[in-house]
Design a protein around this motif. Sequence first.
Motif, mmCIF file in Angstrom:
data_model
loop_
_atom_site.group_PDB
_atom_site.id
_atom_site.type_symbol
_atom_site.label_atom_id
_atom_site.label_comp_id
_atom_site.label_asym_id
_atom_site.label_seq_id
_atom_site.Cartn_x
_atom_site.Cartn_y
_atom_site.Cartn_z
ATOM 1 N N SER A 207 -21.239 -74.306 -65.297
ATOM 2 C CA SER A 207 -22.690 -74.103 -65.225
ATOM 3 C C SER A 207 -23.136 -73.318 -66.439
ATOM 4 O O SER A 207 -22.311 -72.830 -67.216
ATOM 5 N N ASP A 208 -24.467 -73.202 -66.622
ATOM 6 C CA ASP A 208 -24.971 -72.457 -67.769
ATOM 7 C C ASP A 208 -24.871 -70.952 -67.566
ATOM 8 O O ASP A 208 -25.175 -70.182 -68.478
ATOM 9 N N ARG A 209 -24.434 -70.522 -66.391
ATOM 10 C CA ARG A 209 -24.289 -69.088 -66.114
ATOM 11 C C ARG A 209 -22.942 -68.775 -65.483
ATOM 12 O O ARG A 209 -22.843 -67.878 -64.644
ATOM 13 N N GLY A 210 -21.922 -69.502 -65.871
ATOM 14 C CA GLY A 210 -20.625 -69.173 -65.315
ATOM 15 C C GLY A 210 -19.612 -70.271 -65.520
ATOM 16 O O GLY A 210 -19.856 -71.280 -66.176
ATOM 17 N N GLY A 211 -18.413 -70.043 -64.933
ATOM 18 C CA GLY A 211 -17.337 -70.998 -65.046
ATOM 19 C C GLY A 211 -16.261 -70.693 -64.031
ATOM 20 O O GLY A 211 -16.359 -69.740 -63.244
ATOM 21 N N SER A 212 -15.204 -71.503 -64.059
ATOM 22 C CA SER A 212 -14.079 -71.360 -63.137
ATOM 23 C C SER A 212 -12.814 -71.074 -63.929
ATOM 24 O O SER A 212 -12.467 -71.822 -64.847
ATOM 25 N N LEU A 213 -12.137 -69.989 -63.578
ATOM 26 C CA LEU A 213 -10.884 -69.609 -64.220
ATOM 27 C C LEU A 213 -9.753 -69.908 -63.246
ATOM 28 O O LEU A 213 -9.595 -69.223 -62.225
ATOM 29 N N ALA A 214 -8.965 -70.946 -63.543
ATOM 30 C CA ALA A 214 -7.861 -71.331 -62.667
ATOM 31 C C ALA A 214 -6.628 -70.480 -62.904
ATOM 32 O O ALA A 214 -5.878 -70.191 -61.970
ATOM 33 N N SER A 215 -6.411 -70.071 -64.158
ATOM 34 C CA SER A 215 -5.289 -69.209 -64.497
ATOM 35 C C SER A 215 -5.549 -68.577 -65.854
ATOM 36 O O SER A 215 -6.346 -69.083 -66.644
ATOM 37 N N GLY A 216 -4.870 -67.452 -66.101
ATOM 38 C CA GLY A 216 -5.026 -66.781 -67.391
ATOM 39 C C GLY A 216 -6.036 -65.656 -67.346
ATOM 40 O O GLY A 216 -6.369 -65.125 -66.274
ATOM 41 N N ARG A 217 -6.547 -65.306 -68.537
ATOM 42 C CA ARG A 217 -7.455 -64.159 -68.657
ATOM 43 C C ARG A 217 -8.679 -64.519 -69.473
ATOM 44 O O ARG A 217 -8.618 -65.338 -70.387
ATOM 45 N N LEU A 218 -9.777 -63.853 -69.131
ATOM 46 C CA LEU A 218 -10.984 -63.914 -69.953
ATOM 47 C C LEU A 218 -11.680 -62.569 -69.869
ATOM 48 O O LEU A 218 -11.513 -61.812 -68.911
ATOM 49 N N PHE A 252 -16.787 -57.157 -68.588
ATOM 50 C CA PHE A 252 -15.731 -57.140 -67.577
ATOM 51 C C PHE A 252 -14.665 -58.169 -67.926
ATOM 52 O O PHE A 252 -14.912 -59.129 -68.659
ATOM 53 N N GLY A 253 -13.459 -57.969 -67.359
ATOM 54 C CA GLY A 253 -12.369 -58.896 -67.557
ATOM 55 C C GLY A 253 -11.893 -59.447 -66.229
ATOM 56 O O GLY A 253 -11.979 -58.774 -65.197
ATOM 57 N N VAL A 254 -11.387 -60.681 -66.248
ATOM 58 C CA VAL A 254 -10.850 -61.335 -65.055
ATOM 59 C C VAL A 254 -9.496 -61.926 -65.409
ATOM 60 O O VAL A 254 -9.349 -62.588 -66.441
ATOM 61 N N GLU A 255 -8.520 -61.700 -64.541
ATOM 62 C CA GLU A 255 -7.184 -62.255 -64.714
ATOM 63 C C GLU A 255 -6.782 -62.991 -63.445
ATOM 64 O O GLU A 255 -6.998 -62.498 -62.333
ATOM 65 N N VAL A 256 -6.207 -64.178 -63.597
ATOM 66 C CA VAL A 256 -5.658 -64.941 -62.477
ATOM 67 C C VAL A 256 -4.188 -65.192 -62.785
ATOM 68 O O VAL A 256 -3.858 -65.841 -63.788
ATOM 69 N N ASP A 257 -3.286 -64.671 -61.924
ATOM 70 C CA ASP A 257 -1.861 -64.851 -62.185
ATOM 71 C C ASP A 257 -1.348 -66.143 -61.555
ATOM 72 O O ASP A 257 -2.115 -66.947 -61.004
ATOM 73 N N GLY A 258 -0.039 -66.348 -61.624
ATOM 74 C CA GLY A 258 0.543 -67.597 -61.150
ATOM 75 C C GLY A 258 0.370 -67.840 -59.668
ATOM 76 O O GLY A 258 0.394 -68.992 -59.217
ATOM 77 N N SER A 259 0.196 -66.784 -58.876
ATOM 78 C CA SER A 259 0.008 -66.942 -57.433
ATOM 79 C C SER A 259 -1.445 -67.163 -57.049
ATOM 80 O O SER A 259 -1.742 -67.385 -55.879
ATOM 81 N N GLY A 260 -2.338 -67.090 -58.028
ATOM 82 C CA GLY A 260 -3.759 -67.223 -57.738
ATOM 83 C C GLY A 260 -4.457 -65.910 -57.474
ATOM 84 O O GLY A 260 -5.672 -65.881 -57.239
ATOM 85 N N ALA A 261 -3.715 -64.794 -57.489
ATOM 86 C CA ALA A 261 -4.325 -63.483 -57.280
ATOM 87 C C ALA A 261 -5.296 -63.162 -58.415
ATOM 88 O O ALA A 261 -5.039 -63.481 -59.574
ATOM 89 N N THR A 262 -6.408 -62.517 -58.079
ATOM 90 C CA THR A 262 -7.461 -62.215 -59.045
ATOM 91 C C THR A 262 -7.544 -60.720 -59.294
ATOM 92 O O THR A 262 -7.591 -59.925 -58.341
ATOM 93 N N ARG A 263 -7.535 -60.327 -60.562
ATOM 94 C CA ARG A 263 -7.762 -58.928 -60.941
ATOM 95 C C ARG A 263 -9.062 -58.870 -61.727
ATOM 96 O O ARG A 263 -9.253 -59.614 -62.705
ATOM 97 N N SER A 264 -9.972 -57.979 -61.335
ATOM 98 C CA SER A 264 -11.244 -57.780 -62.033
ATOM 99 C C SER A 264 -11.295 -56.352 -62.552
ATOM 100 O O SER A 264 -11.069 -55.401 -61.793
#
Length: 606
Positions: A207-218, A252-264
């Motif tokens: 979308s113009d105001r977001g996205g989906s992070l399946a894995s990795g960091r942004l 802010f930062g977002v991380e998704v690890d191999g198990s799908g856990a989310t760190r903000s």
Amino acid sequence: MSLTPEQQVELRDLVDAACEGGLTADASSRLESLLLSDNDACRYYLNYFSLHGSLLLAEGAPSIDREPQLPNGNPVVPPIVVDPSAAASCPTSAAWSLGGWLTSYAVATVIMVAAILGGWAYKISFESKTQERQQVAQAARQEPDVIGRVTEMVGCRWDDAVSSPCRPGEPISRGSKYVLDSGLVELAYDSGAKVVLQGPCVYEADSDRGGSLASGRLIARVERPKSASSGDSRLFTVHTPTATVSDLGTEFGVEVDGSGATRSCVFDGKVEVQPREPTPQAAGGEEIDRPIELIAGQSIRVVHDAEGGALRTVRGQADGALFPVRPGRLTEFVAQERLKAFQRWRAYSQRLRKDPALVAYYTFETRGRDPTRSMSILPNVAATGEALDGNISGPRWAEGRFPGKFALRFWGPGYRDCVSLPESERFRLTRDFSFAVWFQSHVAGDGCGHLLSKGNEDWRLCVRSLGVQFLTGDIDRGKTVSDLLETPTSFHASDWHLIVANFKSGERTAKKQLYIDSRLVGTSIAPLLASPAHGALVTIGDNAVWGPKGEFSGLIDEVAIFSRALTAGDVQEMFAAGSPPRTDNRGSKQSVAPPAKKGGQASSGD
């Protein structure tokens, strides 16, 4: 587009001004020059005005304030030209007088003809505008929904099977997917958000105001645009497999690890974190049925409970080390990383050249000289002090692994590129020895590019398209069968690699080893080496016996020859000290055109 990102922004501003009728004479000339220089710019200009026209039609046809015209551009009723000089010859009969019957019939006939022609012209005009409107609508449907631009990227390697590589200035369309194996990419949304993706990661701009992070960091930084309403609190949203992170004007930062856990992690401002499903009360976590608000310095992890699979949260402190690159500072970060890497290698190189077992050491440094002008000698910088400088014939100077460090570019079969080292007793190695070479391979097909070799009877280190070879002994003349240690390996054309070949003699046999990037990839037992033949020169990038099929294609920027076998610790230290930063993506094979196939001195051109 072949335009730079700055020129693309300028093009959008000029086209917008032209559409609103606010172009000055200078701006009009500038717009014309941009359109003439790039075909994609012309298409953008035409699509923009077509879309603008369709919007005007959708709002309603404007009132017609000009005379109706036929399709050929002529007025429906031709103008009547009155010649006063001919008044005397006009009929004076009462039939043609004002109010006469002949005059009345003539006027009625003209009115009838005008009505018929006018209806015909209106029908054609209506059908033409309807067709044009349909074409514009179709073009608008085909135009991608652009929501931002790729502003910068470094060290990128993409998963080509899932996403196509992009480049700075390219648009971000709704639904664009970025599967990044390594490197950094900065995305700038038109809504005001800047996002840095850190490879490896999988991200979709949905979308113009977001996205989906399946894995990795942004990491994202969002500024509230002036047009945003006071009630519009959520400016940017990141969806992950376990949570939704909503920005409220922050960094802010977002991380998704191999198990799908989310760190903000929040570094400035605040965010809201909402698990994808209500979480039950769980040990070590808290029950959540509403968004959790985080402020600067705080973090939270949303993870699956190990027992029941339910989600739970764990609070903590924001870890800035996970997100070293902040939006808008990518260029500065890359420059700092390259400088630190160069300084680390330089300090190691100064220590290495004092090693008493170092026979010859070529760092491809220029001692303050411009190598692209007249430098045809490759200096030996080993502290032994022996004059083992190499003579450069053919390869061209290019940029090496670090800024300010140079390399030699070898063009491959048929170019006769070579660095010849002088004949010396120190190169007649038979007991224990090692070679270390930093290179970037462009070898393709069935070529066998020699990195370093001594004739055809002593030793050779080669790179093939799908492997590395370390040969000792004679292979062609039938005196003894050469011992071959080969390992299958593929090399990406823009990556630098370290290869180390070891030969350690025992009482009856010798042990050979191959390391690639500090990993031991091959080991074999080989016959001992006899005394080497006199006259066989040591060469870099070629082999005097093999001819064109033995010429290396790629870059070499460091060669070391030791009279001892290196240990695994030695190799690991060398790789750690000499590795270029992961953000580096320079030196692509396709970046420079090769010269004509002929020998000569090293010259400029890269």
